[in-house]
Design a protein around this motif. Structure first.
Motif, PDB file in Angstrom:
ATOM      1  N   ASP A 299       0.821  -1.206   0.000  1.00 43.04           N
ATOM      2  CA  ASP A 299       0.000   0.000   0.000  1.00 43.04           C
ATOM      3  C   ASP A 299       0.858   1.260   0.000  1.00 43.04           C
ATOM      4  N   GLU A 300       1.963   1.241   0.755  1.00 44.59           N
ATOM      5  CA  GLU A 300       2.803   2.441   0.825  1.00 44.59           C
ATOM      6  C   GLU A 300       3.590   2.681  -0.462  1.00 44.59           C
ATOM      7  N   ASN A 301       3.681   1.661  -1.312  1.00 45.48           N
ATOM      8  CA  ASN A 301       4.405   1.814  -2.571  1.00 45.48           C
ATOM      9  C   ASN A 301       3.488   2.059  -3.765  1.00 45.48           C
ATOM     10  N   ARG A 302       2.225   2.209  -3.492  1.00 44.94           N
ATOM     11  CA  ARG A 302       1.274   2.443  -4.587  1.00 44.94           C
ATOM     12  C   ARG A 302       1.533   3.801  -5.232  1.00 44.94           C
ATOM     13  N   SER A 303       1.530   3.818  -6.549  1.00 44.79           N
ATOM     14  CA  SER A 303       1.712   5.067  -7.285  1.00 44.79           C
ATOM     15  C   SER A 303       0.473   5.936  -7.142  1.00 44.79           C
ATOM     16  N   GLU A 304       0.666   7.188  -6.801  1.00 41.74           N
ATOM     17  CA  GLU A 304      -0.468   8.081  -6.589  1.00 41.74           C
ATOM     18  C   GLU A 304      -1.257   8.321  -7.870  1.00 41.74           C
ATOM     19  N   ASP A 305      -0.559   8.402  -8.988  1.00 42.89           N
ATOM     20  CA  ASP A 305      -1.265   8.642 -10.246  1.00 42.89           C
ATOM     21  C   ASP A 305      -1.491   7.359 -11.046  1.00 42.89           C
ATOM     22  N   GLY A 306      -1.148   6.210 -10.453  1.00 43.67           N
ATOM     23  CA  GLY A 306      -1.410   4.938 -11.108  1.00 43.67           C
ATOM     24  C   GLY A 306      -0.424   4.545 -12.184  1.00 43.67           C
ATOM     25  N   THR A 307       0.627   5.314 -12.375  1.00 44.95           N
ATOM     26  CA  THR A 307       1.586   4.997 -13.430  1.00 44.95           C
ATOM     27  C   THR A 307       2.815   4.301 -12.847  1.00 44.95           C
ATOM     28  N   TYR A 308       3.311   3.344 -13.593  1.00 44.41           N
ATOM     29  CA  TYR A 308       4.522   2.614 -13.237  1.00 44.41           C
ATOM     30  C   TYR A 308       5.371   2.489 -14.502  1.00 44.41           C
TER      31      TYR A 308
END
Length: 247
Positions: free
Chosen positions: A126-135
């Motif tokens: 959860d703490e590594n989730r991209s805020e804008d959804g991009t990877y």
């Protein structure tokens, strides 16, 4: 106890008889579930541990009744844009599985919209989730490896998906297709299968592949023994209650 004593307590006999039948039925159902689970485990182990690797075209065109966990390879490009985050756990930690759309380089599947499949690239905490959804995505044409999976509809108590924020709480095909292909007129033709990636299994701070659950709880034998034991106990209690009182 005499045979006539059964008729002296008809309601007791009726309810105990019904109870025993129900318990035996539950035990028999668990025996069937045990056989199903053993078959599932053997099938998954054979597919994942085998040498055969399918193309996704093969899986779809042959319309297999049970294509799950077949190893496949696909060649193409990831479509740009934010991924979809599907809530889940891995190794006891809460996080998100990152789904992204993948365009086949070449396909013989004209009935699958645009030659597209959704790929679960893997798990992020959860703490590594991209805020804008991009990877970060592989550049250009790439080859993906993974296991075929089926979408699962959202349950009655699953939270509603956040289509704007890209957060989902079930691997629900309709919701994910709506998120990725909202304006596609023929999005209903997209395959009902997706792929769990089995590459990038040791990366950090980005989707980690190889997280498909391949171990299954198999407690059906214990459940069957419990139900049969309860049936035997109920029958023993019934016979005890019908026995003739001491003089």
């Amino acid at each position: 106890m005499t045979f006539s004593s059964v008729f002296k307590r008809p309601w007791l006999s009726f309810f105990c008889g019904v109870g025993v039948l129900i318990l035996i039925g539950l035990g028999s159902w668990q025996v069937k579930r045990l056989a199903w689970k053993n078959d599932l485990v053997a099938r998954v182990e054979a597919r994942v541990g085998g040498d055969e690797v399918w193309s996704f075209d093969q899986v779809v065109s042959e319309a297999l009744n049970d294509p799950e966990y077949l190893p496949v390879t696909v060649e193409g490009v990831y479509l740009p844009g934010p991924g979809a985050h599907v809530f889940g756990t891995y190794d006891g930690a809460a996080g998100w599985y990152v789904f992204q759309a993948f365009q086949f380089l070449k396909t013989d599947l004209p009935d699958v919209f645009g030659g597209v499949v959704l790929i679960n690239r893997g798990f992020v905490l959860d703490e590594n989730r991209s805020e804008d959804g991009t990877y970060s995505l592989p550049k250009g044409v790439t080859q993906e490896r993974g296991l075929v999976r089926k979408f699962r509809p959202a349950g009655v108590f699953s939270p509603a998906p956040d289509l704007q924020g890209g957060s989902f709480y079930a691997r629900d095909r309709d919701a994910l297709i709506e998120y990725f292909f909202k304006n596609a007129p023929d999005r209903d033709q997209i395959t009902t299968l997706y792929i769990d990636s089995t590459i990038n299994v040791s990366v950090e701070n980005s989707p980690r592949g190889g997280t498909t659950r391949l171990e299954f709880n198999n407690r059906h034998l214990g459940y069957a023994i419990t139900w049969y034991g309860l049936a035997l106990g109920l029958m023993a209690t019934y016979l005890f209650m019908l026995r003739k009182p001491k003089a």
